[in-house]
Motif scaffolding. Structure first.
Motif, PDB file in Angstrom:
ATOM      1  N   VAL B  80     -51.256  -9.700 -10.206  1.00  8.60           N
ATOM      2  CA  VAL B  80     -51.898  -8.446  -9.780  1.00  8.60           C
ATOM      3  C   VAL B  80     -50.853  -7.340  -9.645  1.00  8.60           C
ATOM      4  CG1 VAL B  80     -53.142  -7.317  -7.893  1.00  8.60           C
ATOM      5  CG2 VAL B  80     -53.851  -9.598  -8.664  1.00  8.60           C
ATOM      6  N   ALA B  81     -49.724  -7.676  -9.030  1.00  7.43           N
ATOM      7  CA  ALA B  81     -48.674  -6.663  -8.851  1.00  7.43           C
ATOM      8  C   ALA B  81     -48.165  -6.156 -10.194  1.00  7.43           C
ATOM      9  CB  ALA B  81     -47.523  -7.248  -8.032  1.00  7.43           C
ATOM     10  N   ARG B  82     -48.059  -7.070 -11.163  1.00  2.59           N
ATOM     11  CA  ARG B  82     -47.631  -6.644 -12.493  1.00  2.59           C
ATOM     12  C   ARG B  82     -48.683  -5.715 -13.121  1.00  2.59           C
ATOM     13  NH1 ARG B  82     -44.253  -8.996 -16.406  1.00  2.59           N
ATOM     14  NH2 ARG B  82     -42.945  -9.325 -14.569  1.00  2.59           N
ATOM     15  N   ALA B  83     -49.952  -6.073 -12.936  1.00  3.63           N
ATOM     16  CA  ALA B  83     -51.031  -5.240 -13.514  1.00  3.63           C
ATOM     17  C   ALA B  83     -51.026  -3.840 -12.891  1.00  3.63           C
ATOM     18  CB  ALA B  83     -52.383  -5.909 -13.314  1.00  3.63           C
ATOM     19  N   TRP B  84     -50.742  -3.773 -11.593  1.00  2.46           N
ATOM     20  CA  TRP B  84     -50.686  -2.463 -10.931  1.00  2.46           C
ATOM     21  C   TRP B  84     -49.493  -1.634 -11.431  1.00  2.46           C
ATOM     22  CZ3 TRP B  84     -51.363  -4.319  -5.143  1.00  2.46           C
ATOM     23  CH2 TRP B  84     -52.714  -4.601  -4.901  1.00  2.46           C
ATOM     24  N   SER B  85     -48.401  -2.323 -11.785  1.00  2.23           N
ATOM     25  CA  SER B  85     -47.159  -1.621 -12.116  1.00  2.23           C
ATOM     26  C   SER B  85     -47.042  -1.273 -13.587  1.00  2.23           C
ATOM     27  CB  SER B  85     -45.945  -2.500 -11.769  1.00  2.23           C
ATOM     28  OG  SER B  85     -46.043  -2.980 -10.466  1.00  2.23           O
ATOM     29  N   ASP B  86     -47.711  -2.064 -14.428  1.00  3.72           N
ATOM     30  CA  ASP B  86     -47.468  -1.978 -15.865  1.00  3.72           C
ATOM     31  C   ASP B  86     -48.818  -1.831 -16.573  1.00  3.72           C
ATOM     32  OD1 ASP B  86     -47.039  -2.538 -18.546  1.00  3.72           O
ATOM     33  OD2 ASP B  86     -45.704  -4.241 -18.185  1.00  3.72           O
ATOM     34  N   PRO B  87     -49.179  -0.596 -16.948  1.00  2.00           N
ATOM     35  CA  PRO B  87     -50.505  -0.359 -17.551  1.00  2.00           C
ATOM     36  C   PRO B  87     -50.741  -1.170 -18.822  1.00  2.00           C
ATOM     37  CG  PRO B  87     -49.428   1.722 -16.985  1.00  2.00           C
ATOM     38  CD  PRO B  87     -48.406   0.637 -16.767  1.00  2.00           C
ATOM     39  N   ALA B  88     -49.689  -1.406 -19.599  1.00  2.00           N
ATOM     40  CA  ALA B  88     -49.883  -2.187 -20.833  1.00  2.00           C
ATOM     41  C   ALA B  88     -50.210  -3.642 -20.481  1.00  2.00           C
ATOM     42  CB  ALA B  88     -48.625  -2.122 -21.707  1.00  2.00           C
ATOM     43  N   ARG B  90     -51.676  -4.575 -17.686  1.00  2.00           N
ATOM     44  CA  ARG B  90     -53.058  -4.524 -17.168  1.00  2.00           C
ATOM     45  C   ARG B  90     -54.060  -4.607 -18.315  1.00  2.00           C
ATOM     46  NH1 ARG B  90     -56.512  -0.511 -17.682  1.00  2.00           N
ATOM     47  NH2 ARG B  90     -58.372  -0.523 -16.371  1.00  2.00           N
ATOM     48  N   ASP B  91     -53.814  -3.843 -19.382  1.00  2.00           N
ATOM     49  CA  ASP B  91     -54.744  -3.856 -20.513  1.00  2.00           C
ATOM     50  C   ASP B  91     -54.800  -5.247 -21.153  1.00  2.00           C
ATOM     51  OD1 ASP B  91     -55.149  -1.201 -19.992  1.00  2.00           O
ATOM     52  OD2 ASP B  91     -53.942  -0.453 -21.670  1.00  2.00           O
ATOM     53  N   ARG B  92     -53.612  -5.878 -21.290  1.00  2.00           N
ATOM     54  CA  ARG B  92     -53.613  -7.221 -21.881  1.00  2.00           C
ATOM     55  C   ARG B  92     -54.326  -8.211 -20.967  1.00  2.00           C
ATOM     56  NH1 ARG B  92     -48.290  -5.759 -22.805  1.00  2.00           N
ATOM     57  NH2 ARG B  92     -47.339  -7.334 -21.444  1.00  2.00           N
ATOM     58  N   LEU B  93     -54.132  -8.042 -19.658  1.00  2.18           N
ATOM     59  CA  LEU B  93     -54.771  -8.950 -18.681  1.00  2.18           C
ATOM     60  C   LEU B  93     -56.290  -8.838 -18.764  1.00  2.18           C
ATOM     61  CD1 LEU B  93     -54.246 -10.890 -16.214  1.00  2.18           C
ATOM     62  CD2 LEU B  93     -54.488  -8.858 -14.769  1.00  2.18           C
ATOM     63  N   LEU B  94     -56.785  -7.616 -18.856  1.00  2.00           N
ATOM     64  CA  LEU B  94     -58.242  -7.439 -18.895  1.00  2.00           C
ATOM     65  C   LEU B  94     -58.810  -7.867 -20.248  1.00  2.00           C
ATOM     66  CD1 LEU B  94     -58.658  -4.066 -16.953  1.00  2.00           C
ATOM     67  CD2 LEU B  94     -58.876  -6.405 -16.090  1.00  2.00           C
ATOM     68  N   ALA B  95     -57.979  -7.814 -21.291  1.00  2.00           N
ATOM     69  CA  ALA B  95     -58.464  -8.202 -22.624  1.00  2.00           C
ATOM     70  C   ALA B  95     -58.428  -9.715 -22.808  1.00  2.00           C
ATOM     71  CB  ALA B  95     -57.623  -7.520 -23.703  1.00  2.00           C
ATOM     72  N   ASP B  96     -57.357 -10.371 -22.335  1.00  2.00           N
ATOM     73  CA  ASP B  96     -57.204 -11.820 -22.505  1.00  2.00           C
ATOM     74  C   ASP B  96     -56.296 -12.330 -21.389  1.00  2.00           C
ATOM     75  OD1 ASP B  96     -56.640 -14.428 -23.162  1.00  2.00           O
ATOM     76  OD2 ASP B  96     -56.107 -14.016 -25.255  1.00  2.00           O
ATOM     77  N   ALA B  97     -56.914 -12.661 -20.269  1.00  2.41           N
ATOM     78  CA  ALA B  97     -56.124 -13.012 -19.088  1.00  2.41           C
ATOM     79  C   ALA B  97     -55.355 -14.314 -19.280  1.00  2.41           C
ATOM     80  CB  ALA B  97     -57.025 -13.105 -17.859  1.00  2.41           C
ATOM     81  N   THR B  98     -55.918 -15.262 -20.029  1.00  5.48           N
ATOM     82  CA  THR B  98     -55.224 -16.536 -20.233  1.00  5.48           C
ATOM     83  C   THR B  98     -53.867 -16.289 -20.888  1.00  5.48           C
ATOM     84  OG1 THR B  98     -57.427 -17.446 -20.645  1.00  5.48           O
ATOM     85  CG2 THR B  98     -55.553 -18.904 -21.044  1.00  5.48           C
ATOM     86  N   ALA B  99     -53.863 -15.427 -21.911  1.00  9.05           N
ATOM     87  CA  ALA B  99     -52.613 -15.119 -22.605  1.00  9.05           C
ATOM     88  C   ALA B  99     -51.690 -14.285 -21.714  1.00  9.05           C
ATOM     89  CB  ALA B  99     -52.906 -14.374 -23.909  1.00  9.05           C
ATOM     90  N   VAL B 190     -59.992 -11.883  -9.491  1.00  9.63           N
ATOM     91  CA  VAL B 190     -60.319 -10.510  -9.132  1.00  9.63           C
ATOM     92  C   VAL B 190     -59.005  -9.728  -9.017  1.00  9.63           C
ATOM     93  CG1 VAL B 190     -61.314  -8.989  -7.375  1.00  9.63           C
ATOM     94  CG2 VAL B 190     -62.438 -11.170  -7.930  1.00  9.63           C
ATOM     95  N   VAL B 191     -58.951  -8.583  -9.681  1.00 13.88           N
ATOM     96  CA  VAL B 191     -57.818  -7.668  -9.523  1.00 13.88           C
ATOM     97  C   VAL B 191     -58.254  -6.613  -8.515  1.00 13.88           C
ATOM     98  CG1 VAL B 191     -56.260  -6.058 -10.682  1.00 13.88           C
ATOM     99  CG2 VAL B 191     -57.108  -8.074 -11.906  1.00 13.88           C
ATOM    100  N   ARG B 194     -55.579  -1.118  -5.939  1.00 12.18           N
ATOM    101  CA  ARG B 194     -54.266  -0.898  -5.348  1.00 12.18           C
ATOM    102  C   ARG B 194     -54.400  -0.024  -4.108  1.00 12.18           C
ATOM    103  NH1 ARG B 194     -48.794   0.720  -8.684  1.00 12.18           N
ATOM    104  NH2 ARG B 194     -47.537   1.265  -6.859  1.00 12.18           N
ATOM    105  N   PRO B 195     -53.825  -0.463  -2.997  1.00 14.69           N
ATOM    106  CA  PRO B 195     -54.010   0.321  -1.760  1.00 14.69           C
ATOM    107  C   PRO B 195     -53.348   1.693  -1.859  1.00 14.69           C
ATOM    108  CG  PRO B 195     -53.024  -1.842  -1.300  1.00 14.69           C
ATOM    109  CD  PRO B 195     -53.013  -1.661  -2.788  1.00 14.69           C
ATOM    110  N   GLU B 196     -53.975   2.644  -1.202  1.00 15.13           N
ATOM    111  CA  GLU B 196     -53.360   3.973  -1.124  1.00 15.13           C
ATOM    112  C   GLU B 196     -52.047   3.868  -0.359  1.00 15.13           C
ATOM    113  OE1 GLU B 196     -56.008   6.917   0.453  1.00 15.13           O
ATOM    114  OE2 GLU B 196     -57.633   6.277  -0.887  1.00 15.13           O
ATOM    115  N   GLY B 197     -51.101   4.702  -0.743  1.00 12.47           N
ATOM    116  CA  GLY B 197     -49.821   4.710  -0.043  1.00 12.47           C
ATOM    117  C   GLY B 197     -48.833   3.697  -0.590  1.00 12.47           C
ATOM    118  N   SER B 198     -49.217   2.979  -1.668  1.00 10.24           N
ATOM    119  CA  SER B 198     -48.314   1.951  -2.202  1.00 10.24           C
ATOM    120  C   SER B 198     -47.567   2.443  -3.441  1.00 10.24           C
ATOM    121  CB  SER B 198     -49.111   0.691  -2.557  1.00 10.24           C
ATOM    122  OG  SER B 198     -50.034   0.968  -3.595  1.00 10.24           O
ATOM    123  N   GLU B 199     -47.593   3.761  -3.651  1.00  8.31           N
ATOM    124  CA  GLU B 199     -47.082   4.331  -4.909  1.00  8.31           C
ATOM    125  C   GLU B 199     -45.620   3.971  -5.188  1.00  8.31           C
ATOM    126  OE1 GLU B 199     -48.802   5.970  -2.688  1.00  8.31           O
ATOM    127  OE2 GLU B 199     -50.686   6.292  -3.758  1.00  8.31           O
TER     128      GLU B 199
END
Lengths: 223, 225
Positions: B80-88, B90-99, B190-191, B194-199
């Motif tokens: 989850v932390a990686r998905a929040w930090s790295d938009p690419a 996140r996209d791969r996770l939502l497209a094929d989470a197993t990979a 479930v992803v 991201r909490p507010e204030g965690s920028e």
């Protein structure tokens, strides 16, 4: 008819009691042993996960309801071991057995890490899906195993005879209704289908609420 | 035989005397031959299986070591932390989470086919298995008792918001709930939002905000950890 495990939507259960975050302590020593024995014996490869789920569901309703989680596992394990001829009823009754050499498929300690890391994928080559995301489908009514009266199925009663929308298509997966009964894997396209809570329950707790289920193609007809 | 079937026949059907001193109901089930005390039952099975060469005691230790020490929600939190930090990512996770989780070295039993579902201001996702206790083990470890309880299995699909309230979660108006009933071998992560204030936080600090329950959908990230 449904079995006791098929409890989605049932009325009358108490509040859910949250637990601390983090890794879950497995519990008293016998819970630890029950978990480890079940996975270790499962490693013999004598039954599939579908067969093992069916064994738990086949406990008598009274046993299912009063057994704790790991008691269900233990009961199903004992039943499967006898069914597969690995352990005799006399041995269960005696609580012991004559020593024997290692079974040829013994799940050895060194195999545990790699096997748990690898898992057992359930996708198989199979037919092209008949439905696509966006399609409206209706589920089988009543929820039942179409081949074996009272057999294993993964269509819960609360979602039987309901109309929903395909939202994901997962490719062909092993069909539990067949695999649980030794009828082969008979892979079928698997979908995630979304149903409105209003359709399922008559009224939704919140506007727009939905429930999704993963359903095999033979559970579905075009709607 | 220590416990003849005859003793149990009386208690084998509905309407039979329920309080008869019988450990189990079903005379056809071999498990009723085992002692009624669960700890003794497990002990008997262990003795039989180990003596017959069907279970390696060292394998049992290895299995427990895996799920008591190595595999748990800290792994899902890393995803989850990686998905929040790295938009690419996140996209791969939502497209094929197993990979995508395999990129982080995460895979295995009860996580062979993973789908990640992202919470948004419009939709809150929540996962249940009404028929048994399916759960994404390689990401979250062993499920908590509440996840396996009759109460959660029965109620999460019909009254998710009441269940959420029992976890101290109340959703804003206009956010719908989508409950995922895991009826196949697909496992859902479930992803959380991201909490507010965690920028300004790095991945390690972000993963500390991701509780186990927030990845099942009965909690929110940053709420309680």
């Amino acid at each position: 008819m449904t079995r006791v495990h098929d409890m989605g939507g049932r009325y009358g259960d108490p509040a859910v009691i949250p637990e601390p975050q983090g890794i879950v302590p497995i519990g008293p020593e016998w819970h630890r042993k029950a978990l480890a024995l079940t996975l270790a014996a499962g490693g013999l490869g004598a039954w599939s996960i579908d067969t093992s789920r069916h064994a738990r569901e086949s406990l008598s309703p009274k046993d299912y309801a009063r057994f704790s989680y790991y008691e269900k596992w233990m009961a199903a394990l004992a039943d499967l071991l006898v069914e597969k001829g690995l352990v005799t009823k006399d041995e269960l009754a005696a609580g012991t057995a004559e020593p024997a050499g290692a079974h040829p498929k013994l799940f050895r300690a060194e195999a545990v890490g790699p096997a748990l890391k690898r898992g057992s994928p359930y996708t198989r080559p199979g037919a092209e899906p008949a439905f696509a995301p966006g399609d409206r489908v209706r589920t089988r009514l009543p929820a039942r195993n179409a081949d074996i009266p009272g057999g294993h199925t993964r269509l819960p009663a609360y979602a039987a005879g309901q109309t929903g929308t395909v939202i994901l298509s997962h490719g062909a997966h092993v069909l539990p209704d067949a695999n649980a009964h030794g009828l082969g894997e008979r892979p079928e396209p698997l979908y995630t289908v979304a149903f409105t809570a209003a359709d399922l329950w008559g009224e939704a707790e919140g506007e727009g609420d939905e429930v999704t289920l993963d359903l095999w193609q033979s559970y579905l007809v075009p709607a | 035989m220590r416990r003849p079937f005859g003793r149990c026949i009386l208690d084998s059907g509905f309407g039979a005397p329920h309080d008869a001193p019988m450990p189990h109901d079903h005379p056809d089930h071999p498990h009723s031959l085992l002692p009624s005390d669960p700890a003794l039952r497990v002990k008997a099975l262990e003795t039989i299986l180990v003596r017959k060469g069907l279970v390696d005691p060292a394998a049992m230790d290895e299995i427990l070591d895996t799920y008591e020490r190595k595999v748990g929600p800290h792994l899902g939190a890393k995803v989850v932390a990686r998905a929040w930090s790295d938009p690419a990512f996140r996209d791969r996770l939502l497209a094929d989470a197993t990979a995508a989780i395999a990129e982080l070295g995460i895979s295995g039993r009860q996580g062979e086919h993973v789908v990640a579902v992202e919470n948004t201001p419009d939709t809150h996702n929540m996962v249940v298995c009404t028929l048994c206790s399916c759960y994404p083990w390689p990401l979250l470890g062993i499920p908590p008792a509440w996840y396996k309880s009759d109460a959660y299995r029965a109620r999460a699909v019909r009254e998710p918001r009441k269940v959420l309230a029992e976890f101290g979660v109340s959703l804003p108006d206009g956010q719908k709930v989508r409950v995922w009933d895991s009826t196949a071998e697909v496992r859902y992560l479930v992803v959380p939002m991201r909490p507010e204030g965690s920028e300004g936080l790095d991945e390690a600090a972000l993963s500390d905000l991701v509780s186990r329950d927030s990845m099942i959908g009965t909690g929110l990230a940053g709420a309680s950890k």
